[in-house]
Design a protein around this motif. Sequence first.
Motif, PDB file in Angstrom:
ATOM      1  N   ARG A 106      -5.836 -14.648  -4.183  1.00 28.51           N
ATOM      2  CA  ARG A 106      -6.242 -14.198  -5.512  1.00 28.51           C
ATOM      3  C   ARG A 106      -7.709 -13.764  -5.521  1.00 28.51           C
ATOM      4  N   VAL A 107      -8.564 -14.572  -4.931  1.00 32.99           N
ATOM      5  CA  VAL A 107      -9.993 -14.261  -4.907  1.00 32.99           C
ATOM      6  C   VAL A 107     -10.260 -13.006  -4.075  1.00 32.99           C
ATOM      7  N   ARG A 108      -9.623 -12.904  -2.941  1.00 32.40           N
ATOM      8  CA  ARG A 108      -9.837 -11.726  -2.097  1.00 32.40           C
ATOM      9  C   ARG A 108      -9.346 -10.450  -2.767  1.00 32.40           C
ATOM     10  N   ARG A 109      -8.190 -10.518  -3.432  1.00 29.95           N
ATOM     11  CA  ARG A 109      -7.715  -9.335  -4.155  1.00 29.95           C
ATOM     12  C   ARG A 109      -8.733  -8.928  -5.218  1.00 29.95           C
ATOM     13  N   ALA A 110      -9.272  -9.921  -5.953  1.00 28.96           N
ATOM     14  CA  ALA A 110     -10.214  -9.637  -7.036  1.00 28.96           C
ATOM     15  C   ALA A 110     -11.544  -9.101  -6.511  1.00 28.96           C
ATOM     16  N   LYS A 111     -12.049  -9.678  -5.438  1.00 25.27           N
ATOM     17  CA  LYS A 111     -13.380  -9.318  -4.945  1.00 25.27           C
ATOM     18  C   LYS A 111     -13.377  -8.159  -3.949  1.00 25.27           C
ATOM     19  N   LEU A 112     -12.333  -8.081  -3.120  1.00 22.27           N
ATOM     20  CA  LEU A 112     -12.320  -7.112  -2.032  1.00 22.27           C
ATOM     21  C   LEU A 112     -11.346  -5.956  -2.238  1.00 22.27           C
ATOM     22  N   GLY A 113     -10.341  -6.171  -3.070  1.00 21.73           N
ATOM     23  CA  GLY A 113      -9.309  -5.155  -3.279  1.00 21.73           C
ATOM     24  C   GLY A 113      -8.091  -5.419  -2.407  1.00 21.73           C
ATOM     25  N   ASP A 114      -7.001  -4.782  -2.770  1.00 26.65           N
ATOM     26  CA  ASP A 114      -5.721  -5.017  -2.102  1.00 26.65           C
ATOM     27  C   ASP A 114      -5.670  -4.507  -0.666  1.00 26.65           C
ATOM     28  N   ALA A 115      -6.468  -3.492  -0.353  1.00 23.80           N
ATOM     29  CA  ALA A 115      -6.369  -2.859   0.964  1.00 23.80           C
ATOM     30  C   ALA A 115      -7.413  -3.351   1.963  1.00 23.80           C
ATOM     31  N   HIS A 116      -8.246  -4.280   1.563  1.00 25.74           N
ATOM     32  CA  HIS A 116      -9.271  -4.798   2.487  1.00 25.74           C
ATOM     33  C   HIS A 116      -8.600  -5.617   3.595  1.00 25.74           C
ATOM     34  N   PRO A 117      -9.085  -5.503   4.829  1.00 29.24           N
ATOM     35  CA  PRO A 117      -8.483  -6.256   5.937  1.00 29.24           C
ATOM     36  C   PRO A 117      -8.429  -7.768   5.706  1.00 29.24           C
ATOM     37  N   ASP A 118      -9.443  -8.327   5.058  1.00 21.85           N
ATOM     38  CA  ASP A 118      -9.418  -9.771   4.790  1.00 21.85           C
ATOM     39  C   ASP A 118      -8.345 -10.136   3.767  1.00 21.85           C
ATOM     40  N   THR A 119      -8.152  -9.265   2.780  1.00 21.67           N
ATOM     41  CA  THR A 119      -7.079  -9.484   1.802  1.00 21.67           C
ATOM     42  C   THR A 119      -5.727  -9.415   2.496  1.00 21.67           C
ATOM     43  N   LEU A 120      -5.554  -8.432   3.356  1.00 24.01           N
ATOM     44  CA  LEU A 120      -4.282  -8.295   4.082  1.00 24.01           C
ATOM     45  C   LEU A 120      -4.045  -9.489   4.997  1.00 24.01           C
ATOM     46  N   ALA A 121      -5.106 -10.043   5.556  1.00 22.76           N
ATOM     47  CA  ALA A 121      -4.963 -11.253   6.371  1.00 22.76           C
ATOM     48  C   ALA A 121      -4.464 -12.408   5.508  1.00 22.76           C
ATOM     49  N   SER A 122      -4.974 -12.515   4.281  1.00 23.43           N
ATOM     50  CA  SER A 122      -4.508 -13.570   3.378  1.00 23.43           C
ATOM     51  C   SER A 122      -3.053 -13.365   2.972  1.00 23.43           C
ATOM     52  N   VAL A 123      -2.673 -12.113   2.744  1.00 16.69           N
ATOM     53  CA  VAL A 123      -1.267 -11.808   2.437  1.00 16.69           C
ATOM     54  C   VAL A 123      -0.390 -12.267   3.599  1.00 16.69           C
TER      55      VAL A 123
END
Length: 69
Positions: free
Chosen positions: A13-30
Amino acid sequence: LEEAEPLYREALRVRRAKLGDAHPDTLASVNNLAGLFHDRGKLEEAEPLYREALRVRRAKLGDAHPDTL
């Protein structure tokens, strides 16, 4: 593993909010949340997350990139 799920969800949730859906760190969390569901036998919950991560990576990196193979 059960205790980890809320932490994984919060990180995503935090990564989506701060980094966006396509950021590599967000995708790692997914992918991490999908892996947790997979390990817990919740395959119906894991599959859409795995597919999301792959779809976004393919869109950003292309089909021939090592992260999309």
